[in-house]
Structure formats: C-alpha cells, structure tokens
Design a protein around this motif. Sequence first.
Motif, mmCIF file in Angstrom:
data_model
loop_
_atom_site.group_PDB
_atom_site.id
_atom_site.type_symbol
_atom_site.label_atom_id
_atom_site.label_comp_id
_atom_site.label_asym_id
_atom_site.label_seq_id
_atom_site.Cartn_x
_atom_site.Cartn_y
_atom_site.Cartn_z
ATOM 1 N N ALA A 25 -5.003 6.830 -6.066
ATOM 2 C CA ALA A 25 -5.174 8.261 -5.793
ATOM 3 C C ALA A 25 -5.022 8.578 -4.317
ATOM 4 O O ALA A 25 -4.707 9.709 -3.959
ATOM 5 C CB ALA A 25 -6.558 8.710 -6.269
ATOM 6 N N MET A 26 -5.250 7.568 -3.461
ATOM 7 C CA MET A 26 -5.277 7.831 -2.021
ATOM 8 C C MET A 26 -4.739 6.611 -1.272
ATOM 9 O O MET A 26 -5.146 5.487 -1.539
ATOM 10 C CB MET A 26 -6.711 8.118 -1.593
ATOM 11 C CG MET A 26 -6.876 8.595 -0.177
ATOM 12 S SD MET A 26 -8.628 8.899 0.186
ATOM 13 C CE MET A 26 -8.977 10.270 -0.927
ATOM 14 N N ILE A 27 -3.804 6.852 -0.363
ATOM 15 C CA ILE A 27 -3.244 5.806 0.486
ATOM 16 C C ILE A 27 -3.867 5.922 1.870
ATOM 17 O O ILE A 27 -4.006 7.016 2.417
ATOM 18 C CB ILE A 27 -1.703 5.934 0.551
ATOM 19 C CG1 ILE A 27 -1.076 5.486 -0.769
ATOM 20 C CG2 ILE A 27 -1.136 5.152 1.709
ATOM 21 C CD1 ILE A 27 -1.155 3.993 -1.014
ATOM 22 N N GLU B 100 5.993 -2.048 1.238
ATOM 23 C CA GLU B 100 4.831 -2.423 0.441
ATOM 24 C C GLU B 100 3.988 -1.200 0.092
ATOM 25 O O GLU B 100 3.485 -1.069 -1.025
ATOM 26 C CB GLU B 100 3.989 -3.451 1.203
ATOM 27 C CG GLU B 100 2.839 -4.043 0.409
ATOM 28 C CD GLU B 100 3.280 -4.911 -0.761
ATOM 29 O OE1 GLU B 100 2.405 -5.297 -1.561
ATOM 30 O OE2 GLU B 100 4.493 -5.192 -0.883
ATOM 31 N N PHE B 101 3.849 -0.280 1.024
ATOM 32 C CA PHE B 101 3.115 0.949 0.745
ATOM 33 C C PHE B 101 3.742 1.733 -0.397
ATOM 34 O O PHE B 101 3.036 2.361 -1.195
ATOM 35 C CB PHE B 101 3.050 1.829 1.992
ATOM 36 C CG PHE B 101 1.833 1.610 2.840
ATOM 37 C CD1 PHE B 101 0.629 2.220 2.534
ATOM 38 C CD2 PHE B 101 1.888 0.783 3.949
ATOM 39 C CE1 PHE B 101 -0.499 2.026 3.309
ATOM 40 C CE2 PHE B 101 0.769 0.575 4.744
ATOM 41 C CZ PHE B 101 -0.430 1.194 4.423
ATOM 42 N N ALA B 102 5.068 1.718 -0.482
ATOM 43 C CA ALA B 102 5.750 2.489 -1.522
ATOM 44 C C ALA B 102 5.340 2.029 -2.908
ATOM 45 O O ALA B 102 5.207 2.848 -3.832
ATOM 46 C CB ALA B 102 7.267 2.373 -1.348
ATOM 47 N N LEU C 52 4.189 7.577 9.563
ATOM 48 C CA LEU C 52 4.873 8.807 9.176
ATOM 49 C C LEU C 52 5.800 8.563 7.992
ATOM 50 O O LEU C 52 5.873 9.391 7.074
ATOM 51 C CB LEU C 52 5.662 9.365 10.355
ATOM 52 C CG LEU C 52 6.348 10.705 10.104
ATOM 53 C CD1 LEU C 52 5.312 11.799 9.850
ATOM 54 C CD2 LEU C 52 7.233 11.082 11.280
ATOM 55 N N ALA C 53 6.492 7.425 7.986
ATOM 56 C CA ALA C 53 7.344 7.079 6.841
ATOM 57 C C ALA C 53 6.511 6.944 5.571
ATOM 58 O O ALA C 53 6.918 7.390 4.490
ATOM 59 C CB ALA C 53 8.101 5.788 7.129
ATOM 60 N N VAL C 54 5.334 6.335 5.684
ATOM 61 C CA VAL C 54 4.448 6.191 4.532
ATOM 62 C C VAL C 54 3.983 7.566 4.051
ATOM 63 O O VAL C 54 3.899 7.812 2.837
ATOM 64 C CB VAL C 54 3.248 5.290 4.895
ATOM 65 C CG1 VAL C 54 2.154 5.374 3.839
ATOM 66 C CG2 VAL C 54 3.708 3.853 5.079
#
Length: 383
Positions: A278-280, A267-269, A294-296
């Motif tokens: 602009a920022m996650i 979902e983050f992808a 870390l994967a994100v």
Amino acid sequence: MNLLDGSRRTGAHVVDARVRVLRGQVTDGIAMSFAPLACRTTILLELRTADGRTGRGESWANFPSWAPAERLATLRQGVLPLVVGADAREIGRIGELLVRRLEPLARQWGAPGPIWQAISAVDVALWDLHAQEAGVSIASCGGGRIRDEIPVYASSLGPEDVGEQARGVGKAGFRAMKVKVGFGRDRDAANLAEIRAEVGPEAEISVDANQAWTLGEAVAMAPILDEFGVEWVEEPLRGNDLDDLEALHRRTGWRIATGENIYGRREFARFAASPAIAMIQPDITKMGGLSEALAVCRIAEAYGTAVAPHLYGGAVGLLATLQLAAWSPAVTTVEYDVRENPLRDPLIVNPPVPVAGRIVIPDGPGLGAELVPEALDICEEQP
C-alpha cells in the motif's frame, strides 16, 4: 580518476570532496526489534566546485557499528575518484556512470546496500550544487515546487514509555504515529493498548516491525493489530521477500509498507506494482539519492501506490526528503522521527519543525536551508 580533462573545466566542476563522520550520543533508549541505538551516526559528503560552492549529501550509517569505516572506504576509494573532476551539472551522467561501474562490484561483494548508500550522498550533493547555481531550491530547480508543506507522522514510539511518548506527540499536534513492534507478543499488545488508551479512537496508529516476524508469527499477530485499529504495517517479515509479503496480505488484509531496505528503481518497481504493498518508503540517504527517489515516485504514481519516504538520519537527509515532498505529487506524507537526534535540528539554521502534524518545506537555495558550520564541527568524529 577524473571524468574530464582539467583544460575543459568550468566553475561548475567538482575540484574537491570531503567525507565527514558525524556522531551524536542519545540517552532516550531508542531500540528496533533487531538492536538498540546508543548513538546517531551519519556520513556527510561535501563536494566543492571550482567557483567555491559546496554541495552536501548524506549517507545513512546507523547500523552496524562499523558502517562508518566501510562508508569512508567506499566513498574515498570507489566513488569519489569517479566524481572529482566532473561537471556537477551533469547529474544524470554521473549517476549512470556510478551505477554502471559500481553495481557489478556490489554484486560480487554481496553488499549492494553500501554502494547505493554511498551513491545517495553524491546524488544529493550534486542536486544541492545545481540548485545553488540557479539560486533556487532543489524542488524549484528540478521541475517545479508543487506544495509548500506536507503532512508528517510521529515515528519511533516505543518500546519503553509508550504512553508518555504518545501523550507528548498528541500534545504536539500529531494525529498519526508509528510504534516499534517485534519485542514479543505480550509486550507489543500491551504497548498498542497503552497508546490507543492514551490517544483515543480517532488517532492513526501504524507499526514498524523492522522485519522481526516470520510469516506465521505475523499472521498470529493479526488479531492484536486489528483489535487496536492499526492502519498499516511496516516491514513485517524477515527478509522482506515480496512473495511472502503478498501471502501475508492475502491472509490478513494488512496494508503493508516497505522500502527503506530496497535499492534502485528496478527493485522498487516490483514492490510498487504489487497489490500487497500500500505504501512505498524510499530513503534518499540509502537508495540512490534524489534522482532515484524521484524515479521511484513516478513509478509508484503510475501504479497508484502511495509514497511515504523513510527518514531516520540527519540534517541533510531531512532537508533533501522535504525537497522531494515539494517536488513529487506521489508523496503523501513524510516520516518524522520524534526521538532524540543531535544530528538533525541542531545542525540546521532555523530548522523546519512540525506544527499540528504538518511541516513547512524550506525554499532557500539548494537544500532549502543552511547548516550550522560550528555544529557540524562539534559532531564530527575525529580520526
């Protein structure tokens, strides 16, 4: 249900788990657009190995008021039976098992958040154990510590006494700060005006709406936010729908930040790939722990999207987030909650604190710093 037969166990196998509800009253009027916060609450998970080590993880539980009861049941009945008996060094395998077995239940339940929040605590506790065994910090154990300190911004100003709060964080050396909005157009405008007058034109101001606005309401706020030079806007829209966020970005040009209520790397992808974002903001205590965060970070780095971890929990959440910052080049800044929090600094031996808008990342074994056992006992809520 144990993952491995007892005859195959080594000193690194998990033999016991303890789940503790930590709670601390606050008196400084913390409020989000959707609800006030009368007390701080978090779930502390402790995994003990056969050789006597204890690894700690944290699961977010500020809202709703019954979250601790749900989290205790989820961990004790759904998660920990899959963990006790496992080799703590097999972090990836344990994580894959938990997701494979529990994600379908989360879909049927209609509540993925509680499942991911429970998994988060397990993952961090396993990383803590793994790094302790190696005698180094998590970041050093996980592939290399790339920095010793990280910029932080002052979080959670407002909705009351914003001028006084801004003055305080300015004196503390912060040059970036975030104010709560979503309390009505006039009040939000007055708060932004008061902060800007207090800190001057050079300070960086951002806002967090906690999903308070419809698309139309957010667009109507754009002239106000532009007037006071707001740098970025966190969770502006109710429901956090990506299509709506992209429409908002097209209509306002806002730099949008989101992530504290997104779960899992897939979902983050979607959000990291969007030009509107602009920022996650992954929250290690909510979205799956250090492994998932870390994967994100790697995904965000591939898309050129900044990572600024969300951080609004307790001591273990702070320490784990700082380890991520020491580990991943994608992390550009970390949220630092400046409001009253009896579950954070008082629970840490020599807690890391910001100086001039930067924080030194602890480098002791495991989480980087030790906790104060007596303070944990004081904060533990007795059944």
